[in-house]
Motif scaffolding. Structure first.
Motif, PDB file in Angstrom:
ATOM      1  N   GLY A 105       0.678  -1.145   0.034  1.00 37.64           N
ATOM      2  CA  GLY A 105      -0.050   0.204  -0.103  1.00 37.64           C
ATOM      3  C   GLY A 105       0.824   1.318  -0.054  1.00 37.64           C
ATOM      4  N   GLU A 106       2.214   1.042   0.515  1.00 37.25           N
ATOM      5  CA  GLU A 106       3.099   2.372   0.411  1.00 37.25           C
ATOM      6  C   GLU A 106       4.174   1.996  -0.463  1.00 37.25           C
ATOM      7  OE1 GLU A 106       2.367   2.037   5.212  1.00 37.25           O
ATOM      8  OE2 GLU A 106       4.202   1.555   4.524  1.00 37.25           O
ATOM      9  N   LYS A 107       4.380   0.667  -0.746  1.00 37.48           N
ATOM     10  CA  LYS A 107       5.510   0.507  -1.774  1.00 37.48           C
ATOM     11  C   LYS A 107       5.365   0.826  -3.293  1.00 37.48           C
ATOM     12  CE  LYS A 107       7.251  -3.892   0.350  1.00 37.48           C
ATOM     13  NZ  LYS A 107       7.523  -5.299   0.362  1.00 37.48           N
ATOM     14  N   ASN A 108       6.376   0.956  -4.061  1.00 39.31           N
ATOM     15  CA  ASN A 108       6.112   1.269  -5.520  1.00 39.31           C
ATOM     16  C   ASN A 108       7.240   0.413  -6.147  1.00 39.31           C
ATOM     17  OD1 ASN A 108       5.574   2.654  -7.860  1.00 39.31           O
ATOM     18  ND2 ASN A 108       6.360   4.617  -7.274  1.00 39.31           N
ATOM     19  N   GLY A 109       6.774  -0.424  -7.236  1.00 37.12           N
ATOM     20  CA  GLY A 109       7.522  -1.251  -7.869  1.00 37.12           C
ATOM     21  C   GLY A 109       6.704  -2.293  -8.540  1.00 37.12           C
ATOM     22  N   THR A 110       7.640  -3.526  -8.953  1.00 39.63           N
ATOM     23  CA  THR A 110       7.011  -4.508  -9.640  1.00 39.63           C
ATOM     24  C   THR A 110       7.025  -5.673  -9.085  1.00 39.63           C
ATOM     25  OG1 THR A 110       9.206  -4.702 -10.936  1.00 39.63           O
ATOM     26  CG2 THR A 110       7.365  -3.438 -12.064  1.00 39.63           C
ATOM     27  N   VAL A 111       6.271  -6.763  -9.363  1.00 40.46           N
ATOM     28  CA  VAL A 111       6.565  -8.273  -9.015  1.00 40.46           C
ATOM     29  C   VAL A 111       6.209  -9.031 -10.214  1.00 40.46           C
ATOM     30  CG1 VAL A 111       5.918  -7.699  -6.678  1.00 40.46           C
ATOM     31  CG2 VAL A 111       4.180  -8.217  -8.247  1.00 40.46           C
ATOM     32  N   THR A 112       6.574 -10.182 -10.005  1.00 41.89           N
ATOM     33  CA  THR A 112       6.581 -11.176 -11.172  1.00 41.89           C
ATOM     34  C   THR A 112       5.740 -12.520 -10.461  1.00 41.89           C
ATOM     35  OG1 THR A 112       8.452 -10.566 -12.137  1.00 41.89           O
ATOM     36  CG2 THR A 112       7.427 -12.533 -13.198  1.00 41.89           C
ATOM     37  N   ASN A 113       4.663 -12.832 -10.975  1.00 43.13           N
ATOM     38  CA  ASN A 113       3.884 -13.929 -10.709  1.00 43.13           C
ATOM     39  C   ASN A 113       4.342 -15.470 -11.389  1.00 43.13           C
ATOM     40  OD1 ASN A 113       2.762 -14.347 -13.186  1.00 43.13           O
ATOM     41  ND2 ASN A 113       1.076 -14.046 -12.501  1.00 43.13           N
ATOM     42  N   SER A 114       3.652 -16.424 -11.039  1.00 47.30           N
ATOM     43  CA  SER A 114       3.912 -17.622 -11.227  1.00 47.30           C
ATOM     44  C   SER A 114       3.868 -17.997 -12.781  1.00 47.30           C
ATOM     45  CB  SER A 114       2.930 -18.619 -11.011  1.00 47.30           C
ATOM     46  OG  SER A 114       3.050 -18.964  -9.507  1.00 47.30           O
TER      47      SER A 114
END
Length: 879
Positions: A433-442
């Protein structure tokens, strides 16, 4: 405030979330209908995300030796201590331990600092505990850590195999997608391979309850029935040579199932035009997990059921960004962007980063890393967003290592964690909710996590903390980022450097994103480059990988049973894993009251035969012991377990329980190729644990319990709620405590029970309910009395009995956490005529949101039908 499209921070499904904070500060969330991972659906944990965003329990300011300090002092202190250790003992004396909870930008910064500038590869991650065997399997077969499938494949297959994967609880939104595909195409077959009969079996055509750890035997035997002559793969002849030694009868004996069941499974696989195999911790968390992964991949290669719609070996990622961590080199035995410890890769990385300090050899993997800390070889460890004092095997030894380590730095969101207790320096990190960036799922899909809350206190982004530390260590020029967009673009550019298809991971097509384009980035599957500008749903479509000349490889697998073997002293095998409503070590989900209602304390699943053999009774307590440690859990007698096998959840820790840590029992046995622990099989013994007193305490302020008391903390909003069991004089202790406070006491006692209410000026201060066995307390009624005290003597007497006034019915154990529907309400609705899960949903709403409780609804319906058929048509007992 405008709604933010972001991504759920829990499992590897990677669901899109729309989150919004209103003018009162209340956060609401819903599924993002536009996100291709979930199309608007959320599980109960995701739906409760808004309830996790408060600041209670947050770490908000840097600390040095327990003292609140400024960022400047904390960073100077940490940098100075790290530099002193490096100067005296060399870079190998320093280590980072990161997390699949970090964003890709955070991970990239940490890996760059450790491997690129400190000059050692001692950065590993809790992804080692869940996905590293899958990584080895893919790399050996394809030459790259590249999951070849997409979620859409589950809707296009003819045979779906789930092995070692309780998707209904661990990946519930994907499970619901599978269930919908099955409903739309009833001819699709689903086979679940698991020693336990889990909730996932609800939609299965067949459940193969194999012997724990015997999976490889099942797959190797199937390979023997395929056409070796059609396999133009490296290693094929060796793989088939081993497979031919595994007859149908040998497989059946090895796996503990009938030869007919094995033969039918083999026929299903061989006859299905399209097959998908979904696997996760039950395969990976093994001393031979890498080989099990390759045994699965071998089948898809040999049968040609790979690289096309509805086909392929699909490892389901455990965490929201475990794959992102793998992409940036977060594992100790890989370099950034899928590069390896090879001269050409090391040189390429050195040129790109402008560093001559690139690590030349792999670093210490998680278990061996903490062993090295314990031996004093690693003298400084920086733990980022994870809790190894709970999650690693032999966790007591991990704690001893941290306690003796000269420098422990912890970057965390929560003010109190088991690992944070050992920290000399603590950095407050941003939360979801405070973070800013990317993630990669399965499925290799990169999604954005976008902030919709202001950073509280002095909390900062993890990439910023790493960059500031790098500057203190003398590497300012290489870490001069001002925004996560710059970190991401650097990572993307590196992925395409001198690549030309040699490496599977390539997102160079995103390297030139502007800040606005980064902010607006839509979910997309890599590779994203000149050849695939919009990404790619599937890999291996041309049956070419990333090994020499693009050839794929089969691996000869000799099936092995777990290293843990039962004996006279430890005659049972303990399995560990997740439960439906909790996540990791509960620092987020454990503070949400409704997520603690389904399974409110550690639970031990036991087969009825074992329960009778060891004198265990439903809802009673049991002590489980291994040579390394012990825990206490509530007994759940269930035929879903195989005889001789137990199951306990891995979530509980010292903040939520005393003697609830299951990993204190697990031996640090690892796969020799991946370093992943064998968390699924531990030889244990079990015995009934009979306490003189059991009960519950509700209070305005936390109360200190005696050291011999076993307790379990429950989330209760602004109040405190503890379940306890003890042989001590509990009634004497609580009465003395209340009298010392000068509170007015109201109590009732009799043979085998003691209840007490403590009042001050008409307000309830503490409620105590104790008995020889666990008392039946209506918890919502008791908690309500703290804010709305009873006004009549009748109401007070009802409260003293642990009940609500009048004839209000106890809801029973929560089955549907989304809508707070208890077991007794469901049983009553069944008696009143609800004969299906759909009918229960229409009447009570249960099962109509995330669907995770539907298997339990069906189980209650089946139980009711069985009792009706038994002859005596008596009302179901409402528990």
């Amino acid at each position: 405030m405008n709604a933010a499209r972001t991504t759920c921070p829990y499992c590897g499904v990677g669901c899109g979330v729309v989150a919004q904070r209103d003018e009162r500060g209340v956060v609401t969330v819903r599924g993002d209908e536009r996100h291709p991972a979930n199309f608007g659906r959320l599980c109960v944990k995701g739906a409760a995300l808004g309830e996790t965003t408060g600041l209670a329990g947050r770490l908000l300011y840097p600390e040095v030796e327990g003292e609140r300090v400024s960022w400047g002092r904390a960073l100077d202190e940490a940098g100075g201590r790290l530099r002193a250790i490096i100067d005296q003992h060399g870079p190998q004396a320093v280590a980072f331990y990161a997390s699949g909870q970090l964003l890709t930008e955070d991970y990239y910064a940490a890996n760059k600092l450790m491997k690129g500038f400190i000059g050692a590869a001692n950065i590993d991650t809790n992804s080692r505990l869940c996905m590293s065997s899958a990584v080895v399997g893919y790399k050996r077969a394809f030459g790259a850590d590249a999951v070849p499938c997409s979620y859409e494949d589950v809707e296009q297959t003819d045979l779906l195999i789930l092995v070692g994967a309780n998707a209904a609880w661990a990946h519930p939104v994907l499970y619901q997608r599978i269930a919908a595909a099955k409903q739309a195409h009833p001819e699709m077959k689903i086979v679940v391979i698991d020693p336990r009969r889990t909730a996932t079996c609800d939609i299965a055509d067949k459940h193969l309850a194999i012997k724990p750890g015997s999976d490889a035997g099942l797959f190797v035997g199937l390979l023997a029935l395929m056409d070796e002559q059609a396999c133009d793969f490296d290693g094929a002849s060796d793989a088939f040579a081993v497979a031919r030694e595994w007859s149908l009868e040998r497989v059946a004996d090895f796996c503990g199932v009938t030869a007919d069941d094995v033969a039918r499974f083999y026929d299903d696989f061989l006859s299905a035009p399209r097959v998908m195999t979904l696997y996760t911790m039950g395969i990976n968390q093994s001393s031979s997990g890498s080989d099990k992964c390759n045994a699965i991949i071998n089948l898809h290669l040999a049968s040609g059921k790979i690289g096309r719609p509805g086909c392929g070996p699909f490892s389901l990622t455990g965490q929201p960004n475990a794959m992102g961590g793998r992409e940036v080199g977060g594992l100790a035995n890989q370099l950034a962007c899928h590069m390896n410890f090879e001269p050409a890769d090391i040189a390429r990385l050195g040129r790109f980063w402008g560093s001559e300090r690139i690590a030349h050899t792999p670093g210490l993997m998680a278990v061996e890393l903490f062993d090295a800390i314990g031996r004093g070889e690693v003298k400084a460890v920086w733990v980022m967003g994870t809790n190894p004092a709970v999650s690693l095997p032999d966790s007591d030894r991990v704690r001893a290592a941290l306690a003796a380590c000269p420098l422990v730095i912890v970057s965390e969101v929560a003010a109190q964690t088991d690992t944070g207790c050992f920290a000399h320096i603590r950095f407050p990190a941003l939360a979801w909710g405070e973070k800013n960036g990317t993630v990669t799922n399965s499925e290799r899909r990169i999604s954005r996590q976008r902030p919709f809350l202001d950073a509280p206190g002095d909390a900062r982004a993890d990439w910023w903390i790493v960059a500031q530390m790098a500057q203190r260590l003398g590497f300012s020029e290489a870490f001069g980022w001002a925004h996560p967009h710059e970190v991401f673009c650097e990572h993307a550019a590196l992925s395409g450097l001198e690549n030309d298809g040699a490496r599977a991971f390539d997102i160079s097509g995103l390297a030139g994103l502007s800040r606005a384009e980064y902010d607006a980035l839509e979910p997309v599957q890599w590779p994203i480059n000149a050849a695939n500008p919009q990404g790619a749903a599937r890999l291996l479509t041309q049956r070419r990988g990333w090994r020499k000349e693009g050839k794929l490889q089969m691996v000869a697998v000799t099936p092995q049973l777990p290293q843990a073997q039962v004996n006279a002293q430890y005659p049972l095998l303990l399995n560990t894993g997740r439960i439906r409503d909790q996540w990791h070590t509960m620092t987020r989900t454990g503070e949400v009251p409704r997520l603690m209602q389904h399974i409110p304390q550690p639970q031990l699943d036991v087969h009825p035969d074992d329960a009778a053999r060891y004198g265990l009774f439903p809802q009673a307590l049991a002590r489980v012991s291994s040579p390394l440690g012990w825990m206490v859990a509530k007994v759940n007698v269930t035929a879903a377990q195989r005889p001789g096998a137990l199951f306990a959840p891995m979530h509980w820790n010292d903040r939520f329980a005393r003697q609830g840590r299951v990993n204190a029992l697990v031996a640090p046995v690892v796969d020799p190729h991946s370093g992943q622990p064998e968390s699924k099989q531990t030889a244990v013994r079990v015995e009934a644990w009979r306490a003189a007193w059991q009960g519950e305490i509700f209070s305005r302020e936390a109360v200190a319990l005696s050291p011999e008391t076993i307790w379990w903390r429950q989330a209760a909003g602004a109040f405190h709620h503890v379940l306890f069991a003890t042989d001590g004089p509990a009634q004497t202790w609580v009465a003395q405590l209340c009298r010392a406070q000068g509170w007015q006491l109201q109590y009732a006692q009799g043979k085998g029970f003691y209840h007490l209410l403590a009042w001050r000026e008409g307000e309830l201060q503490l409620a105590f309910f104790g008995a020889n066995s666990a008392p039946n307390v209506q918890r919502e009624a008791v908690l309500a009395a703290f804010t709305q005290p009873p006004t009549t003597e009748q109401e007070r007497h009802a409260l003293l009995g642990g009940k609500a006034p009048g004839e209000q019915e106890e809801a029973g154990r929560t089955i549907c956490s989304c809508f707070g529907v208890g077991e007794n309400r469901i049983r009553a609705a069944i008696i009143e005529g609800c004969a299906s899960a759909a009918a229960l949903g229409e009447k009570l709403r249960c099962g109509t949101n995330c669907g995770s409780c539907v298997p339990e609804l069906k189980a209650l319906l089946a139980e009711a039908a069985h009792e009706t058929r038994s002859g005596e048509r008596v009302p179901l007992k409402l528990l």
